[in-house]
Design a protein around this motif. Structure first.
Motif, PDB file in Angstrom:
ATOM      1  N   GLU A  32      42.302  73.004  10.522  1.00 29.90           N
ATOM      2  CA  GLU A  32      41.501  72.801   9.312  1.00 29.90           C
ATOM      3  C   GLU A  32      40.143  73.495   9.449  1.00 29.90           C
ATOM      4  O   GLU A  32      39.452  73.349  10.456  1.00 29.90           O
ATOM      5  CB  GLU A  32      41.298  71.299   9.087  1.00 29.90           C
ATOM      6  CG  GLU A  32      40.509  70.964   7.846  1.00 29.90           C
ATOM      7  CD  GLU A  32      40.329  69.467   7.643  1.00 29.90           C
ATOM      8  OE1 GLU A  32      39.593  69.107   6.714  1.00 29.90           O
ATOM      9  OE2 GLU A  32      40.911  68.669   8.400  1.00 29.90           O
ATOM     10  N   GLU A  37      35.732  71.008   9.411  1.00 35.41           N
ATOM     11  CA  GLU A  37      36.213  71.965  10.406  1.00 35.41           C
ATOM     12  C   GLU A  37      36.713  71.277  11.673  1.00 35.41           C
ATOM     13  O   GLU A  37      36.025  70.425  12.241  1.00 35.41           O
ATOM     14  CB  GLU A  37      35.110  72.960  10.766  1.00 35.41           C
ATOM     15  CG  GLU A  37      35.601  74.082  11.640  1.00 35.41           C
ATOM     16  CD  GLU A  37      34.604  75.209  11.784  1.00 35.41           C
ATOM     17  OE1 GLU A  37      34.939  76.159  12.500  1.00 35.41           O
ATOM     18  OE2 GLU A  37      33.517  75.135  11.196  1.00 35.41           O
ATOM     19  N   SER A  40      41.719  68.320  11.651  1.00 39.82           N
ATOM     20  CA  SER A  40      43.172  68.162  11.723  1.00 39.82           C
ATOM     21  C   SER A  40      43.844  69.512  11.907  1.00 39.82           C
ATOM     22  O   SER A  40      43.224  70.565  11.783  1.00 39.82           O
ATOM     23  CB  SER A  40      43.699  67.464  10.463  1.00 39.82           C
ATOM     24  OG  SER A  40      43.416  68.224   9.321  1.00 39.82           O
ATOM     25  N   TYR A  41      45.130  69.462  12.199  1.00 41.80           N
ATOM     26  CA  TYR A  41      45.916  70.686  12.348  1.00 41.80           C
ATOM     27  C   TYR A  41      47.306  70.473  11.773  1.00 41.80           C
ATOM     28  O   TYR A  41      47.783  69.351  11.642  1.00 41.80           O
ATOM     29  CB  TYR A  41      45.985  71.131  13.808  1.00 41.80           C
ATOM     30  CG  TYR A  41      46.747  70.195  14.702  1.00 41.80           C
ATOM     31  CD1 TYR A  41      48.132  70.283  14.823  1.00 41.80           C
ATOM     32  CD2 TYR A  41      46.086  69.205  15.416  1.00 41.80           C
ATOM     33  CE1 TYR A  41      48.829  69.412  15.633  1.00 41.80           C
ATOM     34  CE2 TYR A  41      46.782  68.325  16.226  1.00 41.80           C
ATOM     35  CZ  TYR A  41      48.152  68.443  16.335  1.00 41.80           C
ATOM     36  OH  TYR A  41      48.851  67.567  17.127  1.00 41.80           O
ATOM     37  N   ARG A  52      51.779  67.227  11.575  1.00 43.49           N
ATOM     38  CA  ARG A  52      50.383  67.084  11.165  1.00 43.49           C
ATOM     39  C   ARG A  52      49.717  66.185  12.186  1.00 43.49           C
ATOM     40  O   ARG A  52      50.218  65.105  12.502  1.00 43.49           O
ATOM     41  CB  ARG A  52      50.268  66.458   9.784  1.00 43.49           C
ATOM     42  CG  ARG A  52      48.831  66.298   9.345  1.00 43.49           C
ATOM     43  CD  ARG A  52      48.740  65.704   7.932  1.00 43.49           C
ATOM     44  NE  ARG A  52      47.351  65.451   7.627  1.00 43.49           N
ATOM     45  CZ  ARG A  52      46.692  64.325   7.925  1.00 43.49           C
ATOM     46  NH1 ARG A  52      47.319  63.335   8.511  1.00 43.49           N
ATOM     47  NH2 ARG A  52      45.425  64.182   7.622  1.00 43.49           N
ATOM     48  N   GLU A  54      45.699  65.011  14.149  1.00 40.17           N
ATOM     49  CA  GLU A  54      44.240  65.012  14.114  1.00 40.17           C
ATOM     50  C   GLU A  54      43.744  65.231  15.525  1.00 40.17           C
ATOM     51  O   GLU A  54      44.204  64.580  16.466  1.00 40.17           O
ATOM     52  CB  GLU A  54      43.705  63.704  13.528  1.00 40.17           C
ATOM     53  CG  GLU A  54      44.029  63.567  12.064  1.00 40.17           C
ATOM     54  CD  GLU A  54      43.412  62.326  11.430  1.00 40.17           C
ATOM     55  OE1 GLU A  54      42.611  61.637  12.086  1.00 40.17           O
ATOM     56  OE2 GLU A  54      43.743  62.069  10.265  1.00 40.17           O
ATOM     57  N   GLU A  97      45.668  77.599   1.793  1.00 34.56           N
ATOM     58  CA  GLU A  97      45.062  76.420   1.187  1.00 34.56           C
ATOM     59  C   GLU A  97      46.170  75.462   0.803  1.00 34.56           C
ATOM     60  O   GLU A  97      47.227  75.893   0.341  1.00 34.56           O
ATOM     61  CB  GLU A  97      44.310  76.780  -0.097  1.00 34.56           C
ATOM     62  CG  GLU A  97      42.940  77.312   0.089  1.00 34.56           C
ATOM     63  CD  GLU A  97      42.253  77.506  -1.257  1.00 34.56           C
ATOM     64  OE1 GLU A  97      41.035  77.317  -1.289  1.00 34.56           O
ATOM     65  OE2 GLU A  97      42.919  77.835  -2.248  1.00 34.56           O
ATOM     66  N   ASN A 100      44.622  68.634  -0.877  1.00 39.02           N
ATOM     67  CA  ASN A 100      44.209  67.640   0.113  1.00 39.02           C
ATOM     68  C   ASN A 100      45.326  66.635   0.383  1.00 39.02           C
ATOM     69  O   ASN A 100      45.832  65.999  -0.533  1.00 39.02           O
ATOM     70  CB  ASN A 100      42.951  66.928  -0.366  1.00 39.02           C
ATOM     71  CG  ASN A 100      42.251  66.192   0.749  1.00 39.02           C
ATOM     72  OD1 ASN A 100      42.845  65.870   1.769  1.00 39.02           O
ATOM     73  ND2 ASN A 100      40.987  65.926   0.549  1.00 39.02           N
ATOM     74  N   MET A 113      42.336  71.783   1.120  1.00 37.67           N
ATOM     75  CA  MET A 113      42.011  71.957   2.526  1.00 37.67           C
ATOM     76  C   MET A 113      42.379  73.396   2.889  1.00 37.67           C
ATOM     77  O   MET A 113      43.422  73.893   2.470  1.00 37.67           O
ATOM     78  CB  MET A 113      42.818  70.990   3.392  1.00 37.67           C
ATOM     79  CG  MET A 113      42.602  69.536   3.043  1.00 37.67           C
ATOM     80  SD  MET A 113      43.755  68.431   3.893  1.00 37.67           S
ATOM     81  CE  MET A 113      42.921  68.253   5.466  1.00 37.67           C
ATOM     82  N   PHE A 115      43.256  75.970   5.970  1.00 39.27           N
ATOM     83  CA  PHE A 115      43.698  76.023   7.360  1.00 39.27           C
ATOM     84  C   PHE A 115      43.771  77.475   7.808  1.00 39.27           C
ATOM     85  O   PHE A 115      44.136  78.358   7.036  1.00 39.27           O
ATOM     86  CB  PHE A 115      45.079  75.372   7.507  1.00 39.27           C
ATOM     87  CG  PHE A 115      45.042  73.879   7.429  1.00 39.27           C
ATOM     88  CD1 PHE A 115      44.974  73.113   8.581  1.00 39.27           C
ATOM     89  CD2 PHE A 115      45.064  73.220   6.213  1.00 39.27           C
ATOM     90  CE1 PHE A 115      44.950  71.730   8.513  1.00 39.27           C
ATOM     91  CE2 PHE A 115      45.032  71.850   6.128  1.00 39.27           C
ATOM     92  CZ  PHE A 115      44.973  71.102   7.295  1.00 39.27           C
TER      93      PHE A 115
END
Length: 117
Positions: A32, A37, A40-41, A52, A54, A97, A100, A113, A115
């Motif tokens: 993210e 920033e 999360s990923y 997903r 964090e 993008e 959210n 969001m 990434f």
């Protein structure tokens, strides 16, 4: 005979088009960038799966993923809650993008969001 050949060609084309809609070309880990920033990923795995997580926590969720025109459909691996569609836009080979994915107030304006790999 001509109809059989035509039907075969149409069937193959349809299957190829459907497969292409589900293939975003995304692989690997994306982190993210905004709104927070590094929070999360998303990690895209073979077989249409996405994890997903964090950063700095043990939180991990696995989803099956399907792509279609401007949307991504996520189905939790446990099938909890059913499928959820989010707006999705691939910017380039290294970033995208997504609407959210975090819980929000329904009346709040739609947010996205970003990434990046």
């Amino acid at each position: 005979m001509k109809w059989k050949i035509l039907l075969l060609i149409v069937s193959i084309s349809s299957m190829a088009a459907c497969k292409k809609n589900n293939d975003s070309g995304l692989t690997g880990k994306y982190v993210e960038v905004t709104p927070v920033e590094g929070r999360s990923y998303l990690k895209f795995l073979p077989g249409g799966l996405m994890v997903r997580g964090e950063n700095n926590t043990d939180y991990r969720d696995t989803f099956s993923v399907k792509f279609s025109l401007n949307t991504i459909t996520l189905t939790h691996k446990s099938n909890y809650g059913g499928a959820i569609k989010h707006e999705f836009r691939k910017i380039d080979d290294r970033s995208f993008e997504i609407e959210n994915m975090l819980p929000q107030i329904p009346e709040a304006p739609k947010s996205f969001m970003l990434f990046r790999k």
